[in-house]
Design a protein around this motif. Structure first.
Motif, PDB file in Angstrom:
ATOM      1  N   PHE A  46       0.808  -1.210   0.000  1.00  0.00           N
ATOM      2  CA  PHE A  46       0.000   0.000   0.000  1.00  0.00           C
ATOM      3  C   PHE A  46       0.847   1.269   0.000  1.00  0.00           C
ATOM      4  N   ALA A  47       2.121   1.125  -0.231  1.00  0.00           N
ATOM      5  CA  ALA A  47       3.002   2.304  -0.258  1.00  0.00           C
ATOM      6  C   ALA A  47       2.680   3.154  -1.484  1.00  0.00           C
ATOM      7  N   GLY A  48       2.580   4.451  -1.280  1.00  0.00           N
ATOM      8  CA  GLY A  48       2.200   5.347  -2.364  1.00  0.00           C
ATOM      9  C   GLY A  48       3.213   5.412  -3.485  1.00  0.00           C
ATOM     10  N   THR A 227       9.895  -4.518 -12.017  1.00  0.00           N
ATOM     11  CA  THR A 227      10.042  -3.097 -11.669  1.00  0.00           C
ATOM     12  C   THR A 227       9.827  -2.887 -10.174  1.00  0.00           C
ATOM     13  N   PRO A 228      10.712  -3.422  -9.329  1.00  0.00           N
ATOM     14  CA  PRO A 228      10.546  -3.221  -7.880  1.00  0.00           C
ATOM     15  C   PRO A 228      10.848  -1.782  -7.483  1.00  0.00           C
ATOM     16  N   VAL A 229      10.149  -1.310  -6.471  1.00  0.00           N
ATOM     17  CA  VAL A 229      10.362   0.026  -5.911  1.00  0.00           C
ATOM     18  C   VAL A 229      10.706  -0.160  -4.444  1.00  0.00           C
ATOM     19  N   GLY A 230      11.942   0.128  -4.095  1.00  0.00           N
ATOM     20  CA  GLY A 230      12.362  -0.063  -2.712  1.00  0.00           C
ATOM     21  C   GLY A 230      12.325  -1.507  -2.287  1.00  0.00           C
ATOM     22  N   GLY A 231      12.563  -2.426  -3.226  1.00  0.00           N
ATOM     23  CA  GLY A 231      12.540  -3.845  -2.909  1.00  0.00           C
ATOM     24  C   GLY A 231      11.157  -4.466  -2.886  1.00  0.00           C
ATOM     25  N   VAL A 232      10.112  -3.677  -3.198  1.00  0.00           N
ATOM     26  CA  VAL A 232       8.732  -4.170  -3.193  1.00  0.00           C
ATOM     27  C   VAL A 232       8.211  -4.152  -4.624  1.00  0.00           C
ATOM     28  N   TYR A 233       7.630  -5.254  -5.055  1.00  0.00           N
ATOM     29  CA  TYR A 233       7.085  -5.334  -6.407  1.00  0.00           C
ATOM     30  C   TYR A 233       5.644  -4.798  -6.413  1.00  0.00           C
TER      31      TYR A 233
END
Length: 297
Positions: A46-48, A227-233
């Motif tokens: 749920f990270a923006g 395309t992970p963002v901060g290690g989160v897919y």
């Protein structure tokens, strides 16, 4: 009488029991949704900032290209499956028993085989070196053509027999009766089922990811897994975006079906006889002709 005749009205104990079941079921459903949301939140879904990947021009272009690929396969498979359905339906209704039985076996066979197996078998080389796009188009055409053929056959069988007999009495051949009497009414009556099967065809284009065809689902897997963002897919975000695209396409097809159906109703109800076709008024017994109605010598 307000009570239903199909079942007895519940008594006091049954109403209490039903209320308990309803409350318990609602609590269980809410608890399940809350647990799923908590698990997604715990994994950072749920990270923006996960939505930021859709601001990149490359990602948007990838989605646009995948949408065009999906629509291209759907357009080809939709047109080919309807044309193939007409051929199968005519063969299924043929007076020649060998032709009819070949159509029956073909329809039952490919309706029974899972569509994914048909597509994969075509891709690996049953008909030679075939590209993923044409393997997907041909597989969708065969399967959906068989289903649409049965839909058309049901519509043809629903046409009143008196219309067919009247057409033959006018001297029309079977081909003319089929083309001008049976199929127009069959398509009109079965239009909702035809559009529903086209929606299925649209959704089945997602099977192309198995044979590496770059359609929407294939693009969604690439975006979600690479395309992970901060290690989160961005799994949830990708599901929401591509799910909205599929829902939008299906709603467009549903609107088109409603529009065509309304146009058909207006065209049938909006026919007004011309002045030459309007019947003359017949004077009732005892009516006296007006002076203006009497011709002068």
């Amino acid at each position: 009488m307000s009570a239903s005749v199909l079942f007895d009205a519940p008594g006091p104990k049954a109403r209490v029991r039903n209320l308990i079941y309803s409350v318990a079921g609602s609590i269980g459903l809410v608890a399940l949704i809350a647990w799923v949301c908590y698990r997604l939140y715990d994994k950072g879904q749920f990270a923006g900032e996960l939505w930021d990947i859709f601001n990149y021009a490359g990602i948007r272009q990838n989605i646009f290209d995948a949408l065009l690929s999906t629509l291209k396969v759907f357009a080809l498979a939709g047109v080919f499956s309807l044309a193939f359905a007409v051929v199968l339906c005519v063969a299924r209704l043929s007076d020649h028993k060998p032709v009819r039985w070949v159509a029956v076996v073909f329809i039952d066979l490919f309706r029974s085989i899972p569509l994914l197996i048909t597509i994969f078998a075509l891709w690996v080389g049953i008909l030679g070196d075939m590209t993923p796009m044409w393997a997907l188009v041909l597989g969708l055409t065969i399967y959906n053509g068989c289903v649409q053929a049965e839909v058309l056959r049901a519509g043809v069988n629903a046409v009143p027999k008196g219309q067919v007999e009247a057409a033959y009495a006018l001297g029309l051949r079977k081909t003319q009766v089929t083309a001008s009497v049976l199929f127009p009414q069959a398509v009109r009556s079965m239009l909702p089922s035809i559009i529903s099967q086209l929606v299925v065809t649209l959704k089945d284009t997602s099977l192309g990811y198995i044979i590496l065809y770059p359609e929407l689902l294939y693009s969604a897997r690439l975006i979600a897994n690479n395309t992970p963002v901060g290690g989160v897919y961005p799994t949830v975000q990708t599901v929401i975006v591509f799910g909205a695209i599929y829902i939008g396409l299906c709603l467009v097809l549903a609107w088109l079906a409603k529009f065509v159906e309304q146009r058909g109703r207006r065209s049938k109800a909006g026919i007004v006889p011309t002045a030459a076709e309007q019947p003359e008024e017949v004077a009732a017994p005892g009516d006296v002709a007006k002076p203006s109605d009497v011709s002068k010598d």
